[in-house]
Design a protein around this motif. Structure first.
Motif, PDB file in Angstrom:
ATOM      1  N   ILE A 403      85.302  19.272 -17.055  1.00 11.97           N
ATOM      2  CA  ILE A 403      84.117  19.907 -16.457  1.00 11.97           C
ATOM      3  C   ILE A 403      84.251  20.017 -14.944  1.00 11.97           C
ATOM      4  N   ARG A 404      84.785  18.958 -14.323  1.00 13.42           N
ATOM      5  CA  ARG A 404      84.911  18.923 -12.862  1.00 13.42           C
ATOM      6  C   ARG A 404      86.040  19.850 -12.417  1.00 13.42           C
ATOM      7  N   LYS A 405      85.749  20.756 -11.499  1.00 14.05           N
ATOM      8  CA  LYS A 405      86.756  21.713 -11.054  1.00 14.05           C
ATOM      9  C   LYS A 405      86.983  21.606  -9.555  1.00 14.05           C
ATOM     10  N   GLN A 406      88.244  21.774  -9.190  1.00 13.75           N
ATOM     11  CA  GLN A 406      88.654  21.842  -7.794  1.00 13.75           C
ATOM     12  C   GLN A 406      89.656  22.989  -7.670  1.00 13.75           C
ATOM     13  N   PHE A 407      89.565  23.759  -6.599  1.00 13.42           N
ATOM     14  CA  PHE A 407      90.467  24.893  -6.386  1.00 13.42           C
ATOM     15  C   PHE A 407      90.413  25.871  -7.570  1.00 13.42           C
ATOM     16  N   GLY A 408      89.233  25.955  -8.188  1.00 10.96           N
ATOM     17  CA  GLY A 408      89.054  26.874  -9.300  1.00 10.96           C
ATOM     18  C   GLY A 408      89.697  26.428 -10.598  1.00 10.96           C
ATOM     19  N   LEU A 409      90.094  25.156 -10.687  1.00 14.27           N
ATOM     20  CA  LEU A 409      90.803  24.657 -11.861  1.00 14.27           C
ATOM     21  C   LEU A 409      90.235  23.300 -12.260  1.00 14.27           C
ATOM     22  N   SER A 410      90.106  23.046 -13.567  1.00  9.85           N
ATOM     23  CA  SER A 410      89.685  21.725 -14.025  1.00  9.85           C
ATOM     24  C   SER A 410      90.635  20.675 -13.465  1.00  9.85           C
ATOM     25  N   GLU A 747      83.124  32.080 -17.332  1.00 11.19           N
ATOM     26  CA  GLU A 747      83.264  31.652 -15.942  1.00 11.19           C
ATOM     27  C   GLU A 747      84.452  32.333 -15.278  1.00 11.19           C
ATOM     28  N   ARG A 748      85.567  32.469 -15.993  1.00  6.54           N
ATOM     29  CA  ARG A 748      86.739  33.131 -15.412  1.00  6.54           C
ATOM     30  C   ARG A 748      86.447  34.593 -15.094  1.00  6.54           C
ATOM     31  N   LYS A 749      85.714  35.247 -15.992  1.00  7.03           N
ATOM     32  CA  LYS A 749      85.351  36.645 -15.736  1.00  7.03           C
ATOM     33  C   LYS A 749      84.471  36.768 -14.501  1.00  7.03           C
ATOM     34  N   PHE A 750      83.535  35.861 -14.374  1.00  9.73           N
ATOM     35  CA  PHE A 750      82.638  35.856 -13.229  1.00  9.73           C
ATOM     36  C   PHE A 750      83.397  35.586 -11.924  1.00  9.73           C
ATOM     37  N   LEU A 751      84.288  34.591 -11.945  1.00 11.52           N
ATOM     38  CA  LEU A 751      85.053  34.266 -10.741  1.00 11.52           C
ATOM     39  C   LEU A 751      86.006  35.399 -10.357  1.00 11.52           C
ATOM     40  N   ALA A 753      85.386  38.549 -10.764  1.00 14.86           N
ATOM     41  CA  ALA A 753      84.549  39.549 -10.096  1.00 14.86           C
ATOM     42  C   ALA A 753      84.231  39.132  -8.670  1.00 14.86           C
ATOM     43  N   LEU A 754      83.980  37.837  -8.468  1.00 10.16           N
ATOM     44  CA  LEU A 754      83.722  37.342  -7.113  1.00 10.16           C
ATOM     45  C   LEU A 754      84.945  37.540  -6.226  1.00 10.16           C
ATOM     46  N   LYS A 755      86.099  37.216  -6.764  1.00 10.03           N
ATOM     47  CA  LYS A 755      87.332  37.316  -5.982  1.00 10.03           C
ATOM     48  C   LYS A 755      87.646  38.766  -5.633  1.00 10.03           C
ATOM     49  N   ALA A 756      87.314  39.700  -6.525  1.00  6.65           N
ATOM     50  CA  ALA A 756      87.548  41.129  -6.274  1.00  6.65           C
ATOM     51  C   ALA A 756      86.494  41.730  -5.378  1.00  6.65           C
ATOM     52  N   LYS A 757      85.544  40.890  -4.938  1.00  6.75           N
ATOM     53  CA  LYS A 757      84.467  41.305  -4.045  1.00  6.75           C
ATOM     54  C   LYS A 757      83.595  42.387  -4.668  1.00  6.75           C
ATOM     55  N   GLY A 758      83.534  42.363  -6.009  1.00  2.00           N
ATOM     56  CA  GLY A 758      82.600  43.267  -6.678  1.00  2.00           C
ATOM     57  C   GLY A 758      81.183  42.761  -6.608  1.00  2.00           C
ATOM     58  N   ILE A 759      81.013  41.490  -6.226  1.00  3.41           N
ATOM     59  CA  ILE A 759      79.689  40.877  -6.084  1.00  3.41           C
ATOM     60  C   ILE A 759      79.573  40.382  -4.655  1.00  3.41           C
ATOM     61  N   GLU A 760      78.546  40.797  -3.949  1.00  2.00           N
ATOM     62  CA  GLU A 760      78.431  40.500  -2.525  1.00  2.00           C
ATOM     63  C   GLU A 760      77.449  39.384  -2.200  1.00  2.00           C
ATOM     64  N   ALA A 761      76.572  38.995  -3.148  1.00  2.00           N
ATOM     65  CA  ALA A 761      75.589  37.941  -2.877  1.00  2.00           C
ATOM     66  C   ALA A 761      76.295  36.624  -2.575  1.00  2.00           C
TER      67      ALA A 761
END
Length: 824
Positions: A403-410, A747-751, A753-761
């Motif tokens: 559950i605990r993640k660091q650097f985007g990885l469990s 979660e991977r799909k969401f991250l 999208a964040l990394k591709a800057k498709g989400i700006e919030a």
């Protein structure tokens, strides 16, 4: 070349006979047959006759009892008496009170593995399972370990009442006296489950069911004592403790300075014969609240009031707390694990002889009584406590690492953490199998002196290593104490189990191999008894049988050790399935190595061996790891050889084999007689030491088992309290694992999208809103990520306090204003 053939045939025939442990007559017949074949095939006649003469010169005198006894056995018996290690009365009693179970097979060099596999699978009765599912589960739900350890420094009253009302103190007391009459296996399972939520609760329940008045009365009490005390102990009307350890006699229980003088005195208004006791005990669990005190002391009868013996010996007695002169001291505070523990003292405290456990007939037999009950206590309470903590630590830490993640990885995906998770899972698997094996031995009627020492030492040592790795993996979650911390108190309490019931250093250095080499060896105890037989003729007859059995045994183990070393134990008959046969073959090798080392050490060092504690400790490690791997293989086959469990079994097995070879290597390199050590090295490690610790790929597989729901993980978790509730942070974390794994693709799909800057919030909630608007996430997926964020927060959150909450209660009241000092 033909000159060498007969001697080569003799050598190979002898090796074959030794490996298969053939009788001397069979050896002679086999070799003479081979030599006849050599002669017929054209081997050198003179060489053949010389080889045949060697066979005849060895076989004939030894096959004739009269010449064998006169030429060999009688002189050897005299030599044996000289090198025989001197045994004190204490050591003799310790050896004679223990029994030998399967551990005896491990000293044979050729264990009967089928005997192990044929033992019945340990099973709870329906009544015992109902107790685990009912009162034990309910008690675990009631436990708030933070309040116990920080707020109350004790169990709250409702827990005490529940424990007494449900007869937790009466698990080992027979039903006819109002107890539960549970098996040792049920006792183990109860302690294991309680320990997984609170070591204070498990200790509180474990001690009355271990060494103490209940067990001693059950085995040795008079009928009157049983009828009166056992029902009261079962119902919790009496809370017991047992006073053994004192300031000047810790692990050396036989040197206790506490004493009792036989005399007459007043008891309940009558003048009776009794004992006047003077004692000083400490580290006594439950002493501060005990109503019934068991006491070990040395009994003297200077005036001959009950016989001719002045120094009667160690004796056990029962003292009601209200007895005049008994002083129960203030509490000890054992490493922030505040189970009730404290000193008891008394000076010239009079009790009648009827208060001796077993009455006057058992006076002086206390060391025998303690040895049997100590073995049973070490087999259950401490190993079960270690098992509960290690198994809970393994599954909860596995869930945390996923559950605990660091650097985007469990964090559990990092190789360094994988190594720690593998150690946690593998050692929890070993501890679980070992603790269950010793409980099963008790249920079979054994008094497992050697296995109990193995279980006590290795379960508690490995559980300390497990919690150390747990703390490394969970980091800040582990070091910030509070209600959300599932590991900190276990970390603090780890050294307690290392210390009690015989310090671990002493247990390893003196007890495991020291007792095992004599008690478990198939011939040594027989030879000792024969050599000391006052009837010389009968003694020589018994010694003759034992001596030649021992000689054949030693030659066989030398041959087997060399053969297994040459072939890496890849050949030979073995039980088990296709997966475990190779494991049994390896254990055959190490059993032969152990038996050979034991024989050579006793022969070369004699009575000095018991002072060679480093050598004894290393050989004890060999014995221990063979026994532990036996327990693991037994459990694996009892469970139906589940394929999903193979990574855990493989890690644990290869870890133990690596430790065995390290111990053998150290023993040989440091053997006191160097040439003997070199020769033994050639027999045991002809190609050098080959066993390796579990590799990275295997570690990765074990770590993966802890971080995803699966059957092997569920089996490892069985028997510990993982119900998710407010007072069980570990249970909550474990319950989140399946949801966390299921949410990872979203979660991977969401991250991504964040990394591709498709989400700006920027904040999480706004990011989720935007992801739904942009069609990156569905409404259901958004809810899944919100739940993942919530469970992750509960998993990683630590506690904080108002400074006043952390102050000791005695300092929280406002202090009185300082008074001005008068002028001088």
């Amino acid at each position: 070349m033909s000159i060498l053939v007969p001697f080569l045939a003799l050598l190979l025939g002898s090796a074959f006979a030794a490996y298969h442990r053939m009788r001397l007559a069979t050896w002679a017949a086999l070799n003479l047959s081979l030599l006849v074949a050599c002669w017929l095939l054209g081997a050198n006649a003179t060489a053949t006759l010389v080889a045949a003469a060697i066979v005849v010169l060895i076989a004939v005198p030894l096959l004739l009892p009269a010449s064998r006894k006169a030429l060999v056995s009688a002189p050897m018996m005299g030599f044996f008496r000289k090198v025989l290690p001197p045994l004190s009365q204490t050591e003799r009693i310790a050896l004679e009170t223990g029994s030998v179970g399967f551990e005896g097979e491990l000293f044979t060099g050729d264990p009967d593995w089928q005997k192990l596999l044929n033992y019945p699978k340990p099973q709870l009765t329906a009544e015992e399972q109902a107790f685990l599912d009912g009162p034990v589960e309910e008690l675990c739900r009631m436990v708030n370990d933070w309040e116990i350890t920080h707020v109350h420094a004790d169990l709250p009253p409702q827990l005490w009442d529940f424990i007494k009302q449900n007869k937790f103190f009466g698990m080992i007391i027979p039903k006819q006296y109002g107890g539960l009459g549970f098996s040792a296996l049920a006792h183990h399972k109860v302690i294991q489950k309680l320990a997984s939520v609170s070591s204070v609760v498990s200790s509180t329940v474990g001690v009355p069911n271990s060494l103490g008045p209940g067990e001693l009365l059950n085995h040795y009490g008079t009928q009157e004592q049983k009828d009166y005390y056992l029902p009261r102990l079962a119902l919790g009307q009496e809370v017991p403790c047992f006073g053994l350890t004192g300031p000047f006699a810790g692990s050396d229980a036989t040197s206790i300075p506490d004493y009792g003088i036989v005399c007459k005195g007043e008891w309940n208004g009558a003048n009776v014969l009794g004992v006047k006791l003077t004692f000083d005990k400490r580290y006594i669990t439950l002493a501060p609240i005990a109503t019934l005190i068991g006491l070990a002391f040395r009994m003297y009868d200077p005036d001959g009031l009950i016989g001719d013996t002045k120094d009667i010996g160690i004796t056990l007695a029962l003292l009601p707390r209200e007895t005049d002169g008994v002083e129960v001291g203030r509490r000890h505070f054992p490493l922030n694990s505040p189970f009730q523990n404290g000193p008891i003292r008394g000076r010239e405290v009079f009790i009648p002889l009827s208060q001796l456990i077993g009455g006057a007939d058992m006076a002086g037999k206390g060391w025998n009584m303690l040895n049997e009950c100590l073995a049973v206590g070490r087999s259950i309470t401490l190993p079960s406590t270690a098992s509960g903590g290690a198994k809970a630590g393994a599954v909860v830490t596995g869930a945390y690492a996923r559950i605990r993640k660091q650097f985007g990885l469990s964090v559990g995906r990092f190789e360094g953490v994988e190594e720690a998770l593998a150690r946690i899972g593998g050692k929890a698997y070993i501890i679980s199998a070992l603790s269950q094996a010793t409980a099963a031995a008790v249920d079979r009627g054994d008094v497992p002196s050697v296995p109990s020492a193995i279980a006590k030492y290795h379960c508690t040592s490995m559980s300390r290593e497990v919690i150390s790795d747990v703390m490394d993996v969970i980091g800040g979650k582990g070091i910030i104490l509070g209600p959300k911390n599932f590991a900190g108190r276990s970390w603090q309490a780890a050294p307690i189990a290392i210390t009690v019931e015989g310090a671990n250093i002493m247990t390893r250095s003196l007890l495991i191999f020291g007792q095992g080499a004599i008690l478990c060896h198939p011939w040594v105890m027989k030879e000792m008894k024969a050599a000391q037989d006052p009837d010389r003729a009968a003694g020589l007859e018994a010694f003759d049988r034992s001596l030649f059995g021992h000689i054949g045994f030693g030659i066989s183990n030398a041959v087997r050790s060399f053969w297994f070393g040459l072939t890496a134990a890849r050949f030979g008959a073995a039980p088990g399935d296709a997966y475990t046969k190779r494991f049994f073959r390896k254990l055959d090798r190490y059993s032969a190595n152990l038996a050979l080392m034991a024989d050579v050490s006793m022969l070369m060092l004699g009575g000095k061996l018991k002072f060679k504690e480093s050598l004894s400790g290393r050989l004890g490690d060999v014995l221990s790891h063979i026994y532990m791997t036996s327990a693991m293989l037994k459990r694996y086959h009892d469970e139906g050889a589940p394929q999903a469990e193979q990574p855990l079994l493989a890690w644990a097995f290869h870890n133990s084999v690596h430790e065995i070879e390290l111990a053998l290597s150290a023993a040989l390199r440091n053997f006191p007689i160097r040439p003997v050590g070199w020769l033994m090295w050639a027999l045991i490690f002809p190609w050098g030491r080959r066993a390796e610790a579990p590799g990275d790929r295997l570690c990765r597989r074990v770590a993966a088992l802890l971080m995803v729901p699966n059957a092997a993980r569920d089996r490892l978790a069985k028997g510990v309290f993982l119900t998710p509730c407010e007072n069980n942070p570990g249970g909550r974390i474990d319950s989140y694992l399946a949801k966390a794994v299921a949410a990872e693709p979203v979660e991977r799909k969401f991250l991504k999208a964040l990394k591709a800057k498709g989400i700006e919030a920027l904040d999480f909630a706004s990011q989720l809103d935007e992801a739904v608007r942009e069609g990156v996430l569905s409404v259901e997926e958004r809810a899944q990520l919100e739940e993942l964020r919530s469970i992750t927060l509960d998993t990683i959150t630590v506690d904080d306090f108002d400074p006043a909450e952390l102050r000791s209660a005695m300092y929280q009241a406002p202090s009185a204003p300082a008074q001005p000092r008068e002028a001088a």
